[in-house]
Design a protein around this motif. Structure first.
Motif, short mmCIF file in Angstrom:
data_model
loop_
_atom_site.label_atom_id
_atom_site.label_comp_id
_atom_site.label_asym_id
_atom_site.label_seq_id
_atom_site.Cartn_x
_atom_site.Cartn_y
_atom_site.Cartn_z
N TRP A 1 -45.51 71.59 -11.29
CA TRP A 1 -46.22 72.26 -12.36
C TRP A 1 -47.20 73.30 -11.81
O TRP A 1 -46.82 74.16 -11.05
CB TRP A 1 -46.91 71.23 -13.26
CG TRP A 1 -45.93 70.27 -13.81
CD1 TRP A 1 -45.13 70.44 -14.89
CD2 TRP A 1 -45.58 68.99 -13.24
NE1 TRP A 1 -44.32 69.34 -15.05
CE2 TRP A 1 -44.58 68.44 -14.07
CE3 TRP A 1 -46.02 68.26 -12.15
CZ2 TRP A 1 -44.02 67.20 -13.82
CZ3 TRP A 1 -45.48 67.02 -11.91
CH2 TRP A 1 -44.48 66.50 -12.74
N PHE B 1 -40.51 56.19 -15.95
CA PHE B 1 -41.67 56.72 -15.24
C PHE B 1 -42.27 55.59 -14.40
O PHE B 1 -42.39 54.46 -14.87
CB PHE B 1 -42.71 57.25 -16.20
CG PHE B 1 -42.37 58.58 -16.80
CD1 PHE B 1 -42.61 59.74 -16.09
CD2 PHE B 1 -41.81 58.66 -18.06
CE1 PHE B 1 -42.29 60.97 -16.64
CE2 PHE B 1 -41.50 59.88 -18.61
CZ PHE B 1 -41.74 61.05 -17.91
N SER C 1 -48.40 59.04 -11.04
CA SER C 1 -47.98 60.16 -11.87
C SER C 1 -48.77 61.37 -11.41
O SER C 1 -49.34 61.38 -10.33
CB SER C 1 -48.21 59.83 -13.35
OG SER C 1 -47.69 60.85 -14.13
N ARG D 1 -51.21 64.99 -12.59
CA ARG D 1 -51.93 65.70 -13.63
C ARG D 1 -51.57 67.19 -13.59
O ARG D 1 -51.13 67.70 -12.56
CB ARG D 1 -53.43 65.57 -13.44
CG ARG D 1 -53.96 66.35 -12.25
CD ARG D 1 -55.48 66.43 -12.26
NE ARG D 1 -55.99 67.18 -11.14
CZ ARG D 1 -56.12 68.49 -11.11
NH1 ARG D 1 -55.74 69.22 -12.14
NH2 ARG D 1 -56.61 69.10 -10.04
N LYS E 1 -42.00 67.05 -22.96
CA LYS E 1 -42.28 66.78 -21.55
C LYS E 1 -43.62 67.40 -21.15
O LYS E 1 -44.46 66.76 -20.52
CB LYS E 1 -41.13 67.37 -20.75
CG LYS E 1 -41.12 67.11 -19.28
CD LYS E 1 -39.77 67.51 -18.73
CE LYS E 1 -39.33 68.86 -19.23
NZ LYS E 1 -37.97 69.22 -18.82
N ARG E 2 -43.85 68.65 -21.52
CA ARG E 2 -45.07 69.34 -21.12
C ARG E 2 -46.30 68.68 -21.76
O ARG E 2 -47.33 68.49 -21.11
CB ARG E 2 -45.00 70.82 -21.50
CG ARG E 2 -46.28 71.58 -21.20
CD ARG E 2 -46.07 73.06 -21.25
NE ARG E 2 -45.58 73.57 -19.98
CZ ARG E 2 -46.36 73.87 -18.96
NH1 ARG E 2 -47.66 73.71 -19.04
NH2 ARG E 2 -45.86 74.33 -17.84
N TYR F 1 -46.88 65.23 -20.00
CA TYR F 1 -47.45 65.35 -18.66
C TYR F 1 -48.90 65.82 -18.70
O TYR F 1 -49.72 65.45 -17.86
CB TYR F 1 -46.61 66.29 -17.80
CG TYR F 1 -45.39 65.65 -17.23
CD1 TYR F 1 -45.46 64.43 -16.56
CD2 TYR F 1 -44.15 66.27 -17.33
CE1 TYR F 1 -44.34 63.83 -16.04
CE2 TYR F 1 -43.01 65.67 -16.81
CZ TYR F 1 -43.11 64.46 -16.16
OH TYR F 1 -42.00 63.86 -15.64
N SER F 2 -49.21 66.64 -19.69
CA SER F 2 -50.61 67.07 -19.82
C SER F 2 -51.51 65.88 -20.15
O SER F 2 -52.61 65.74 -19.62
CB SER F 2 -50.72 68.13 -20.90
OG SER F 2 -52.06 68.57 -21.02
N LEU G 1 -50.93 62.88 -19.28
CA LEU G 1 -51.06 62.12 -18.03
C LEU G 1 -52.27 62.61 -17.24
O LEU G 1 -53.07 61.83 -16.71
CB LEU G 1 -49.81 62.29 -17.17
CG LEU G 1 -48.50 61.67 -17.67
CD1 LEU G 1 -47.40 61.99 -16.68
CD2 LEU G 1 -48.64 60.18 -17.82
#
Length: 738
Positions: free
Chosen positions: A580, A648, A653, A655, A717-718, A721-722, A724
């Motif tokens: 990312w 997962f 994970s 950030r 997904k985006r 993950y944000s 996270l």
């Protein structure tokens, strides 16, 4: 009396119903779905109601209703057979054809027609189903388009293809609306070299022969390429010299060898078009040692050697004289598109063009010269380091027009820039594989230098995946990965290390075939300065590069395997940027701390496990490209193996650095947070779902995000993950289970 009865009968038949108390009863030919005051309706097309008071109309013979069709609609028939079935040989892909056909003349008055394709292969009178030995793209059943690509076909076998048209009522009849075609590939794949043997052995000569598979037909025009070299000692490894022979028969006698020396021989078959086979045979043979002979022999040998030296001197003088008379002798403009066979002998081992004293020699050896009048530019499709890239057409007299990509060199270039630009063609021209971008030729004899390659309609893989986020199934994505792995296996067999394998350097054609490209060694590797890590040896694409290559510039096939693992992640994540928005230093630090990218959403577990194997710290333990191709083939042969989805890892994970405000503090609102990750189009969705504070955001799971209306996998997904990253802004690595 009889006349009155006839009139009454005629009156009743002209009316759809008659009164029975308060209800209308329908006459034959009419129906009413329920007992109500509604009027009787005439039976739909191809149906009939033979009795009075019908509540539905039955289909006539030969007509049917699909299970999902209401009883009030017309009945339909089976489609007729597809028309104009043809097979087109794909000359740029070994063992591959494209079947195409026209829709049936009669669709049975339905619009849900699809197609299925079956295959049988025949040797003599024996025909058997092709089974898993043949691959269909995009598939063999449920086809909506009127074409299918068929690969992995064997030459010199008869294949019978049957294309059947089906619609929603085909299940009710045993009749098949099918058309068949029988075809054979007579010239695609060269035969396989099975064995090599030593026929005779001398002090300075060796006689060899080799056997080939049954594919080799009599008078089929196959030739053979024999490459041999001395088996070098450790001190000679940097000065290895190869000799390449192109032969018309499967035997050869080689003279002028060194006595008592081991030679390494490699042979492979060539097709009539000069394309090498995918198989080669390598063996080592040794000449006899030199022995003492009678005393008179030295005198004779001295005379022979002396005569030979004199003859050699004369030949050298004549050659030098000829070169001085014509120092710039090169092909004329009329010698276009294909150069002599001596220039374009296919190699099995990559030769670095930078080892040539004169770079032009490498270009002439490995690339065909094209006259600029045969090239028509159409439109700009991109820009490279050296100039613009065009889509165009290659029009060579006597040959079919082909679409091409044209790389140009911008005005004002230096001679070094010109050599760097053309070096990619010197590299690309040595490769011949269906998953490697094909070089058509170069323009070097005129002012504007150009590199001409095959045209790939869908462009770069990363952009294509982002444009089709969530539209392809795992099977199709794994099939694309298999093509990339096959291309890399070929390159590793050629002893070529790519160094910059990434989805942006994979091109996709209209059949969704993926081909490895971008073989320039001096290009800018990424657009942004943060995309590369500069060392004394050049720039490195950090996100795709193995740790040993970053730390010690140790580029090998094993480091390409690491990069292939990143490409796998890009493909399964539909073009998401690896790591990312982490900085390069964060990426290197995370990798050194044993962090690995988490599984993309909906990624099959078997595929993610292969990624992790590619990312092993010890490069000797990573799989090789032949292993990777074999494993992907197994997954494709067993689609059910792709149904188990990777979870997962709740322990580790990652950030997104954009998960806090510009001042480093948490976001003040949900809309501000969504804006930072370019998802502001979902602000109203969050508001309607009652998610109005960042505390509520932090409690969300994947299912919660889906419930507010986020359906596209890439967007989901985006956002996930944000979240996270928002869980723990104090550490690059965080703990969170999705």
């Amino acid at each position: 009396m009889e006349g009155g009865e006839q009139k009454e009968r005629t009156r009743q038949e002209s009316e759809p119903s008659q009164k029975r108390g308060e209800l209308a009863v329908c006459h034959p030919g009419y129906f009413k779905a329920s007992e109500s005051s509604e009027k009787c309706q005439p039976c739909p097309k191809h149906t009939q109601a033979l009795s009075t008071g019908s509540i539905s109309c039955n289909c006539q013979e030969g007509y049917y209703r699909a299970p999902t069709d209401p009883s009030t609609v017309a009945c339909s028939a089976l489609p007729s057979a597809p028309l104009d079935l043809v097979a087109t040989t794909m000359h740029n892909a070994v063992g591959k054809i494209e079947l195409s056909w026209s829709p049936p003349a009669d669709t049975g008055e339905r619009d849900d027609v699809d197609y299925s394709v079956t295959c049988e292969r025949c040797e003599g009178d024996d025909c058997l189903p092709c089974g898993e030995s043949v691959r269909f793209e995009p598939g063999s059943t449920g086809l909506q388009d009127t074409w299918v690509s068929v690969s992995e076909l064997e030459p010199h076998l008869n294949y019978t293809f049957t294309v059947e048209a089906r619609n929603g009522v085909s299940q009710f009849s045993s009749k098949r609306a099918a058309t068949t075609l029988t075809t054979a590939l007579c010239y695609t794949d060269p035969p396989k070299v099975m064995s090599m043997r030593l026929e005779d052995q001398g002090v300075t000569s060796l006689s060899l022969s080799w056997a080939v598979s049954r594919r080799a037909q009599p008078n089929s025009g196959h030739r053979y390429e024999l490459m041999y070299r001395k088996k070098e000692s450790d001190s000679e490894k940097d000065v290895t010299t190869y000799t390449v022979l192109v032969l018309e028969k499967s035997s050869v006698q080689i003279s002028d060898l060194a006595p008592g020396t081991v030679y390494v021989f490699r042979v492979q078959a060539l097709s009539p078009e000069g394309n090498p086979g995918s198989n080669s045979m390598e063996r080592e043979f040794q000449t006899l040692p030199e022995v003492e002979v009678q005393s008179s022999m030295p005198v004779i040998m001295g005379a022979v050697v002396g005569g030979g030296i004199m003859l050699l001197i004369v030949v050298v003088i004549l050659l030098l004289h000829r070169r001085r008379r014509n120092p710039h002798a090169r092909q004329g403009p009329e010698d276009t598109y294909f150069s002599s066979s001596e220039q374009l002998k296919p190699l099995k081992t990559y030769v670095d063009p930078h080892t040539y004293e004169d770079p032009n020699t490498a270009i002439l050896k490995f690339a065909s010269e094209i006259h600029p009048s045969h090239i028509a530019k159409q439109k700009v499709i991109g820009a490279g380091e050296f100039g613009e890239v065009y889509r165009g057409v290659l029009k060579v007299p006597g040959r079919k027009e082909v679409a091409v990509a044209i790389k140009t060199l911008k005005p004002g270039y230096t001679e070094k820039q010109r050599q760097d630009f053309l070096s990619e063609a010197s590299i690309m021209g040595q490769f011949s594989h269906q998953n490697i971008i094909r070089l058509e030729g170069v323009v070097t004899k005129f002012k504007h230098a150009m590199i001409i390659t095959e045209y790939m309609e869908n462009g770069a893989l990363d952009n294509y995946l982002r444009d089709h986020d969530g539209e392809m199934a795992s099977y199709q994505l794994v099939s694309m990965l298999r093509g990339i792995a096959a291309g890399m296996k070929y390159l590793s067999d050629m002893n070529y290390v790519h160094r910059d394998l990434a989805a942006r350097n994979i091109l996709v054609n209209s059949n969704l075939e993926c081909k490895v490209s971008d073989f320039g060694l001096s290009r800018v590797l990424e657009d942004d300065p943060e995309g590369t890590y500069t060392t004394s040896g050049g720039k490195i694409p950090i996100r795709w590069t193995a740790p040993e290559a970053i730390a010690y510039r140790k580029f090998t096939s094993a480091s390409d395997v690491w990069s292939f693992g990143i490409v796998m992640w890009e493909v399964m994540a539909f073009g998401e940027r690896p790591y990312w928005d982490m900085s390069n230093h964060e990426v290197m630090k995370a990798i050194n701390e044993a962090f690995r990218l988490p599984a993309p959403m909906d990624c099959p577990s078997a595929v993610y496990q292969l990624m992790l194997q590619c990312w092993l710290q010890d490069r000797s333990k990573r799989p090789r490209f032949p292993d990777i191709v074999s494993l992907l083939d197994k997954l494709l042969r067993s689609p059910e193996s792709l149904k188990t989805i990777a979870d997962f890892d709740p322990r580790v994970s990652i950030r997104l650095p954009s998960t806090s405000g510009s001042d480093g503090s948490p976001f003040r609102s949900v809309s501000e947070w969504l804006e930072s990750i370019k998802m502001s189009q979902y602000s109203e969705n969050f508001a309607r779902a009652g998610v109005t504070t960042m505390d509520q955001v932090l409690q969300m799971k994947n299912e919660d995000i889906r419930n507010i209306g986020v359906r596209l996998p890439g967007h989901l997904k985006r956002i996930a993950y944000s979240i996270l990253g928002l869980k723990d802004q104090t550490s690059t690595l965080s703990v969170f289970a999705v």
